[in-house]
Design a protein around this motif. Structure first.
Motif, short mmCIF file in Angstrom:
data_model
loop_
_atom_site.label_atom_id
_atom_site.label_comp_id
_atom_site.label_asym_id
_atom_site.label_seq_id
_atom_site.Cartn_x
_atom_site.Cartn_y
_atom_site.Cartn_z
N ARG A 18 35.78 27.78 32.84
CA ARG A 18 35.95 28.18 34.14
C ARG A 18 37.36 28.24 34.56
O ARG A 18 37.81 29.22 34.99
N LEU A 19 38.24 27.19 34.04
CA LEU A 19 39.54 27.42 34.33
C LEU A 19 40.27 28.65 33.61
O LEU A 19 40.97 29.41 34.02
N ASP A 20 39.88 28.87 32.38
CA ASP A 20 40.14 30.08 31.49
C ASP A 20 39.72 31.45 32.35
O ASP A 20 40.49 32.26 32.22
N VAL A 21 38.53 31.35 32.72
CA VAL A 21 38.08 32.62 33.37
C VAL A 21 38.97 32.74 34.79
O VAL A 21 39.37 34.15 35.02
N PHE A 22 39.13 31.95 35.48
CA PHE A 22 40.09 32.00 36.62
C PHE A 22 41.38 32.80 36.15
O PHE A 22 41.94 33.46 36.84
N ARG A 23 41.92 31.93 35.28
CA ARG A 23 43.24 32.25 34.97
C ARG A 23 43.25 33.79 34.17
O ARG A 23 44.04 34.44 34.51
N LEU A 24 42.28 34.13 33.57
CA LEU A 24 42.09 35.48 33.11
C LEU A 24 42.10 36.70 34.38
O LEU A 24 42.74 37.53 34.34
N LEU A 25 41.32 36.04 35.42
CA LEU A 25 40.96 37.06 36.36
C LEU A 25 42.30 37.13 37.33
O LEU A 25 42.85 38.05 37.79
N VAL A 26 43.35 36.24 37.55
CA VAL A 26 44.55 36.08 38.07
C VAL A 26 45.19 36.94 37.40
O VAL A 26 45.96 37.94 38.10
N LYS A 27 45.17 36.97 36.28
CA LYS A 27 46.22 38.18 35.23
C LYS A 27 45.75 39.43 35.49
O LYS A 27 46.46 40.16 35.36
N HIS A 28 44.35 39.63 35.65
CA HIS A 28 44.00 40.83 35.81
C HIS A 28 43.63 41.44 37.32
O HIS A 28 43.08 42.31 37.73
N ALA A 29 44.61 40.69 38.21
CA ALA A 29 44.40 40.95 39.64
C ALA A 29 45.36 42.22 40.05
O ALA A 29 46.33 42.31 39.43
N PRO A 30 44.76 43.02 40.82
CA PRO A 30 43.81 42.99 41.74
C PRO A 30 42.51 43.54 41.37
O PRO A 30 41.42 43.81 41.87
N GLU A 31 42.58 44.22 40.24
CA GLU A 31 41.62 45.15 39.50
C GLU A 31 40.36 44.57 39.39
O GLU A 31 39.22 44.81 39.35
N GLY A 32 40.52 43.31 38.40
CA GLY A 32 39.37 42.54 38.25
C GLY A 32 38.87 42.87 36.69
O GLY A 32 39.29 43.69 36.08
N LEU A 33 37.91 42.16 36.40
CA LEU A 33 37.33 42.60 34.86
C LEU A 33 35.76 42.48 34.96
O LEU A 33 35.22 41.65 35.78
N ALA A 34 35.00 43.35 34.49
CA ALA A 34 33.65 43.38 34.32
C ALA A 34 33.26 42.07 33.51
O ALA A 34 33.92 41.37 32.82
N ALA A 35 32.03 41.47 33.91
CA ALA A 35 31.56 40.41 33.32
C ALA A 35 31.57 40.23 31.92
O ALA A 35 31.69 39.18 31.33
N GLY A 36 30.97 41.59 31.21
CA GLY A 36 30.87 41.53 29.70
C GLY A 36 32.39 41.43 28.99
O GLY A 36 32.55 40.85 28.06
N ASP A 37 33.19 42.11 29.94
CA ASP A 37 34.55 42.01 29.26
C ASP A 37 35.22 40.62 29.48
O ASP A 37 35.79 40.39 28.37
#
Length: 122
Positions: A18-37
């Motif tokens: 979950r920490l990795d997911v959050f860090r990944l999403l922060v790096k892709h802010a503000p666009e975000g990422l699809a769950a599969g990606d």
């Protein structure tokens, strides 16, 4: 922010995936990422990733938006900011001698990049 909300957010981040997911999403802010990606990037099975994203969503750290058949997740940076500020304000109890060094240590990594002035040609 209430203590229960902070505990929920910190508990959600207290697991490595979950920490990795959050860090990944922060790096892709503000666009975000699809769950599969997200699942593919972190090499986590999609059903397991779904569980992790649910925990982060319940904690208010990520938001989800459906686009056709995919769900795009985004880090809720305002919520994360509120959690961090709660910790700083609550733990430091308004004592600048405690908070100032913490804030100062963040400053070098988080400085906004200076805007370049447009050059005029004479």
């Amino acid at each position: 922010m209430e203590s229960d909300n902070v505990i929920l957010a910190l508990a959600a981040l207290a697991q490595s995936t979950r920490l990795d997911v959050f860090r990944l999403l922060v790096k892709h802010a503000p666009e975000g990422l699809a769950a599969g990606d997200i699942a593919r990037t972190l090499a986590v099975p999609q059903n397991t990733m779904s569980s992790h994203l649910s925990v982060l969503s319940r904690a208010g750290l990520v938001s989800a938006q459906r686009f056709s058949r995919s769900i795009v997740y985004r880090a809720d940076l305002a919520r994360f900011r509120a959690v961090v500020l709660f910790m700083l304000r609550d733990c430091c109890d308004g004592r600048p001698e405690i908070c100032a060094p913490l804030i100062e240590s963040l400053t070098p990594c988080c400085q906004p990049k200076p805007k370049r002035k447009a050059q005029t040609h004479v």
